[in-house]
Design an enzyme around this catalytic site. Structure first.
Site, mmCIF file in Angstrom:
data_model
loop_
_atom_site.group_PDB
_atom_site.id
_atom_site.type_symbol
_atom_site.label_atom_id
_atom_site.label_comp_id
_atom_site.label_asym_id
_atom_site.label_seq_id
_atom_site.Cartn_x
_atom_site.Cartn_y
_atom_site.Cartn_z
ATOM 1 N N CYS A 136 16.958 37.649 65.344
ATOM 2 C CA CYS A 136 17.273 38.155 64.007
ATOM 3 C C CYS A 136 18.264 39.309 64.095
ATOM 4 O O CYS A 136 17.885 40.456 64.338
ATOM 5 C CB CYS A 136 15.991 38.593 63.311
ATOM 6 N N CYS A 139 17.650 42.137 61.603
ATOM 7 C CA CYS A 139 16.519 43.023 61.941
ATOM 8 C C CYS A 139 16.897 43.969 63.075
ATOM 9 O O CYS A 139 16.568 45.142 63.059
ATOM 10 C CB CYS A 139 15.315 42.226 62.445
ATOM 11 N N ASP A 140 17.569 43.456 64.097
ATOM 12 C CA ASP A 140 17.722 44.201 65.347
ATOM 13 C C ASP A 140 19.144 44.663 65.648
ATOM 14 O O ASP A 140 19.350 45.439 66.581
ATOM 15 C CB ASP A 140 17.221 43.336 66.514
#
Ligand code: NDP
Length: 316
Positions: A136, A139-140
């Site tokens: 992701c 997300c990261d």
């Protein structure tokens, strides 16, 4: 122990689950929704959603999911942060076990468990999970600001994630296994027009390299020539598609070879009476937020019709 009896139980909290909840709640069916392990579903891992009708300027994925939850709750949906760990659809009422202990009895169940990211299945991927390997980018990606990263895949996800990462990272290596991309033309064009994205065509991941601190490179192999090369990256992002979240329904519901739940065409009805499947869990073709929401609406209407027929049956 039977914890609760409900008319409509919804499993999953993506656009399909919340749309089913909005419709079921407005029909006076007091739905109970279990969010699952990723409240808000896959859209919480995306950045701007630009293709959902009604948002001319786009909308942030997590924001959209919060709005959908609010809308579902406004009409009386009970949202619970539990994980459905098993189901028993062999008798009626239907039984659903939450967090391996509490059993909810339901007159109808709408399954909206979606799909999860796929991994390549190479050992180094697991070794460096959360140490540079991620499925992701949104997300990261933040953790890789000013660094060099790789993205594997060639669909819209890979195109979107590499474009997103190109704004944070010094360089993005896009690893494409064929000599063309599957992504839509407009998204491919964005990738091609981004100077700090380098596409490695006909290329596969041989191994992710690293040490105690995490990923520090990736060894690539050209599948036409067999030539190998190492590129120095600190992040390795997977964007190679998804697997439907249907393990808990094995042996209970009919599914296809890839594990997608089968529904009667033109409806959301599964092979078990009173159980409906909506969104990506039964859709490997369209897989869009808007189609998931549309099928969530269908699921609620199908459940409502089923419950009304059941009630009629009992009255006679
Ligand atoms: P897709 O299934 O569309 O694409 C998966 C990609 O990964 C393919 O290009 C495939 O290669 C590649 N791949 C699969 N397995 C491997 C492997 N083992 N090694 C290397 N590459 C591999 O998945 P997406 O997640 O990209 O998209 C899913 C759906 O969601 C699509 O319908 C897409 O349009 C939609 N979507 C829309 C977005 C938007 O509109 N904003 C954003 C993201 C997704 P190959 O082509 O060779 O098979």
């Amino acid at each position: 122990m039977i914890m609760e009896k409900v008319k409509v139980l919804i499993i999953g909290s993506g656009p399909a689950g919340y749309t089913a909840a909005i419709y079921a709640a407005r029909a006076g069916l007091s739905p109970v929704l279990f969010t699952g392990g990723q409240p808000g579903g896959q859209l919480t891992t995306t950045n701007d959603v630009e293709n959902f009708p009604g948002y001319p300027d786009g909308i942030n994925g997590p924001q959209m999911m919060m709005d959908l939850q609010k809308q579902a709750e406004r009409f009386g949906t009970k949202v619970n942060f539990g994980l459905v760990t098993s189901v028993n659809f062999s008798s009626y009422p239907l039984q659903v076990t939450i967090d391996e202990k509490d059993v909810v009895e339901a007159e109808s169940v709408i399954i909206a468990t979606g799909a999860s990211a796929k991994y390549l299945g190479i050992p180094s991927e697991e070794k460096y999970a959360n140490k540079g390997v991620s499925a992701c980018a949104v997300c990261d990606g933040y953790f890789y600001r000013g660094k060099e990263v790789a993205v594997v895949g060639a669909g819209d996800s890979a195109a979107e994630e590499s474009t997103y990462l190109s704004k944070l990272c010094t360089k993005v290596h896009l690893i494409v296994r064929r000599d063309e991309m599957r992504a839509s033309k407009i998204m491919q064009q964005r990738v091609l027009n981004t100077p700090n994205i380098e596409i490695h065509w006909n290329t596969e991941t041989d191994e992710i390299l690293g040490d105690d601190k995490g990923v520090n490179g990736v060894r690539l192999v050209n599948n036409k020539t067999g030539a190998k090369k190492v590129v120095p990256v600190q992040g390795f992002f997977l964007a190679i598609g998804h697997k439907p979240n249907t393990d808990i329904f094995k042996g209970q519901l009919e599914m296809d070879d890839a594990g997608y739940l089968k529904v009667v065409p033109g409806s959301t009805r599964t092979n078990v009476e009173g159980v409906f499947a909506v969104g990506d869990v039964s859709d490997k073709v369209y897989r869009q937020a808007i189609t998931a929401a549309g099928s969530g609406c269908m699921g609620a209407l199908d459940a409502e019709k089923f419950l009304a027929a059941k009630e009629m049956e009992l009255a006679h």
